[in-house]
Scaffold this active site. Structure first.
Site, PDB file in Angstrom:
ATOM      1  CG  ASP A  84     -15.438   4.936 105.979  1.00 18.90           C
ATOM      2  OD1 ASP A  84     -14.752   5.572 106.776  1.00 18.90           O
ATOM      3  OD2 ASP A  84     -15.354   3.720 105.800  1.00 18.90           O
ATOM      4  CG  ASP A  91      -9.315   4.888 107.713  1.00 20.20           C
ATOM      5  OD1 ASP A  91      -9.488   4.339 108.802  1.00 20.20           O
ATOM      6  OD2 ASP A  91     -10.211   5.069 106.872  1.00 20.20           O
TER       7      ASP A  91
END
Lengths: 232, 458
Positions: free
Chosen positions: B269, B376
């Site tokens: 990420d 997320d």
């Protein structure tokens, strides 16, 4: 009751929620470090020796108390910086949240976290079947745990206020008093299961701390009376 | 069960891609704000822009705009005003994100604790072919690392694929893909979930009722997510599907692989969003250039977007505004100009035709929302759910991970306010969560257990 406190006073304002969670976080970190120390001490010592283990446990508890207070101080420093920032950024020159409110919220944060950690496994076990005190322990285990946890949460809240006030006005004796009170309360819990030895002093101390914090926050007997009379 | 799952595994592919993409993509488009700021001078409008003020205290969040390309430099005065606003509203945005993340985690933890199905090991996904039932520790570690590598490469491939599709404007394909995966999520996984919950509580339900319930749930969900719908309902649906996806991950990822995957995905990420050639970054920039919002199905937004009065090209995108956004995934937060209240005000805003950004302009003070990618949500919930499922310290560990993730989210939003760019939301929170999980499980638990058995209090 602590949860009720949370709902009524903190949940409205997002800023307070953040301070609360950060306070809980700081308590958690302090717990982590103190358990790390304890763990190392236990591993390094002889597991068979009962007295030594008990002694180590006591040492661990005291150390944890000191560490908690140290973290409270660190949190105070952080909040000071934050308040300066808030004041500088706010439109009318005064911060949206005062240091006393922050003290209160920080205290509640610490308290909630400590209470949660003390109680939650107990509660989960309490849901299942079983008999309390089957091995000859006290039958009042759950009740006293609940009361003790509650008193501890309240105490943390009041200590937060007292501590921050002491730091603000540089009155070292206030800070020392908070630390000593904390140590006393933890120490008194060593008397368990002789509950009278631990619950009663804790409640007395809580009443004293409550009165002190109330006075510090600007209250007085007048206010109290007016408040009570207004209601009825 | 395994064959059944295998079938759904292939179906899960779009889901996985989608969700993984979500996490990878940097959500927010670079600051639209920049342009605006120049045009606006400190007035009420300045309020709208949330400029992420200097990082002061915990309040500084959410205001950050992503600094996009070529934005005129703002005056410091403007910035100061903005900062005030940021601070004021910063806390609010954090809470707006806290609540859904908390809800998602609560749903996942509640399910894990009560429904036995999700903690039984019944096979693995095809993405993690190596089993962890090996006798030696080294072998197990090796297998989990290999699993992770496979999973991450799948995610990378999917993300790159999606970015390519987006670049070459194959919108229909992307739409179809998203619709297919959300269909599968809404119907299939809900069916399984409902079945398991009913089984646990020993409630009987006949098939017609079940069919009606699931059909309604799924149909409303599809409409809400991909088209218009009340904001709260859309948020609720997004939370539900994140929770379902997280539950699937918890069930089907073997133990060590799950932890290694969590760690690896936060590193990925970080790189995908911040590196100049990262796929997510390219996605966000492309979306910004074209002035389009990223697909709504992949992003959780905390406030209503696009008001009617927008003079911008965004208004056109309003209807499908949700969809136009590409699967930007998770974790990137972007600021959007939200709010319903804006409609009246939008006219007063100075039009920012030069802004590549969409409807940001409309910002109204309170309504500025923050966006967080659904991936997320999923990975946060996976972490907390795994902590609840496998930790022997039970609730203490879960609680510790929960607080750690929230603090990580706070810090990320703070950084967002400072940097005003699309930021990955995963790394900080997941790092904190992992640290706290392992340390609480191994260090704090024995301590607390011993304390509790002697009834000592600290």
């Amino acid at each position: 009751p602590a949860f009720g406190l949370f709902l009524f006073t903190i949940a409205r304002d997002p800023l307070r929620i953040i301070i609360l969670i950060a306070g809980a976080f700081f308590w958690l970190v302090s717990l982590l470090l103190s358990s790390l120390i304890w763990f190392i001490a236990v591993k390094a010592s002889d597991p068979q020796d009962e007295r030594l283990q008990k002694g180590l446990l006591i040492f661990g508890v005291m150390f944890s108390v000191l560490l908690q207070e140290a973290f409270r101080f660190l949190y105070y420093k952080l909040l000071r910086k934050a308040i300066e920032g808030l004041v500088a950024l706010s439109e009318d020159g005064c911060s949206p949240i005062s240091i006393q409110q922050m003290a209160y919220v920080a205290g509640v944060g610490f308290g909630l976290m400590s209470g949660a950690f003390s109680m939650i496994n107990l509660l989960a076990d309490a849901l299942g079947p079983g008999t309390v005190g089957i091995h000859g322990d006290s039958q009042l285990y759950f009740l006293t745990s609940a009361f003790m946890t509650m008193v501890l949460i309240f105490l943390h809240t009041f200590w937060g206020i007292l501590f921050f006030h002491g730091c603000e006005h540089r009155r070292w004796w206030e800070i020392a008093a908070v630390i000593i009170m904390h140590l006393t309360v933890s120490g008194s819990s060593f008397c368990n299961p002789l509950y009278v030895g631990s619950l009663v002093p804790s409640y007395l101390l809580m009443a004293a701390a409550a009165a002190w914090a109330y006075l510090l926050s600007g209250g007085s007997v007048q206010n109290l009376r007016r408040f009570l009379l207004c209601k009825c | 069960m395994i064959t059944f799952m295998n079938n759904s595994d292939s179906e899960e592919e779009p889901c996985n891609e989608r969700t993984s993409l979500m996490s990878a993509e940097s959500p927010p488009v670079p600051s639209y704000q920049d342009g605006l700021q120049a045009s606006e001078t400190g007035e009420a409008q300045a309020h709208r822009k949330r400029r992420a003020g200097s990082s002061r205290g915990p309040n500084n969040i959410a205001g950050g705009e992503v600094s996009g390309s070529g934005v005129p430099v703002r005056e410091s005065a403007l910035e100061n005003e903005e900062e005030e606003l940021t601070l004021k509203y910063g806390a609010k945005h954090v809470i707006m994100l806290f609540v859904p993340v908390t809800l998602c985690m609560i749903v996942v933890v509640a399910t894990i604790k009560s429904v036995r199905f999700y903690t039984e090991k019944n096979g693995q996904l095809i993405y993690t072919p190596f089993s962890e039932d090996t006798p030696s520790v080294g072998q197990r570690l090796l297998n989990s690392v290999l699993n992770t590598i496979i999973m991450i490469s799948v995610i990378i491939v999917m993300t790159v694929f999606l970015v390519l599709l987006y670049k070459y404007r194959c919108y229909k394909f992307i739409h179809g893909w998203l619709i297919l995966s959300s269909l599968m999520l809404l119907f299939l996984f809900t069916y399984i979930y409902l079945g398991e919950v009913l089984k646990t509580y020993n409630v009987a339900m006949d098939y017609p009722t079940l069919f009606i319930v699931i059909w309604n749930f799924g149909a409303v969900g599809m409409i809400c997510i991909h088209w218009k719908g009340p904001l709260q309902l859309q948020q609720a649906y997004l939370i539900m599907i994140s929770a379902l996806m997280a539950l699937v991950f918890i069930k089907y990822l073997p133990e060590w692989s799950a932890w290694v995957i969590l760690g690896a995905i936060s590193i990925y990420d970080l790189m995908a969003v911040l590196c100049p050639k990262g796929p997510l970054r390219m996605l966000v920039e492309t979306a910004q250039e074209r002035n389009e919002p990223i697909f709504p199905a992949l992003i959780y937004s905390s406030a209503m977007m696009w008001t009617v009065g927008m003079a911008k090209p965004d208004t056109a995108a309003r209807g499908p505004s949700q969809q136009t956004w590409d699967a930007a995934e998770d974790g990137r937060e972007h600021l959007r100009s939200p709010s319903h209240a804006e409609s009246q005000m939008s006219e007063t805003r100075s039009p920012v035709p030069t802004r590549p950004v969409t409807s940001l302009e409309e910002l109204e003070e309170e309504e500025r929302g923050v966006k967080l990618g659904l991936g997320d949500f999923i990975f946060y919930s996976v972490l907390v759910g795994k902590a609840a499922a496998t930790a022997s310290g039970d609730w203490n560990t879960t609680l510790a991970c929960f607080v750690a993730i929230l603090i990580g989210l706070c810090l990320t939003l703070l950084l967002l306010a400072v940097f005003k760019k699309a930021l990955p939301a995963l790394p900080i929170s997941i790092t904190f969560g992992l640290i706290f999980y392992f340390s609480t499980d191994n260090l704090v638990r024995p301590f607390m257990d011993t304390l509790a058995s002697h009834q000592l209090y600290i």
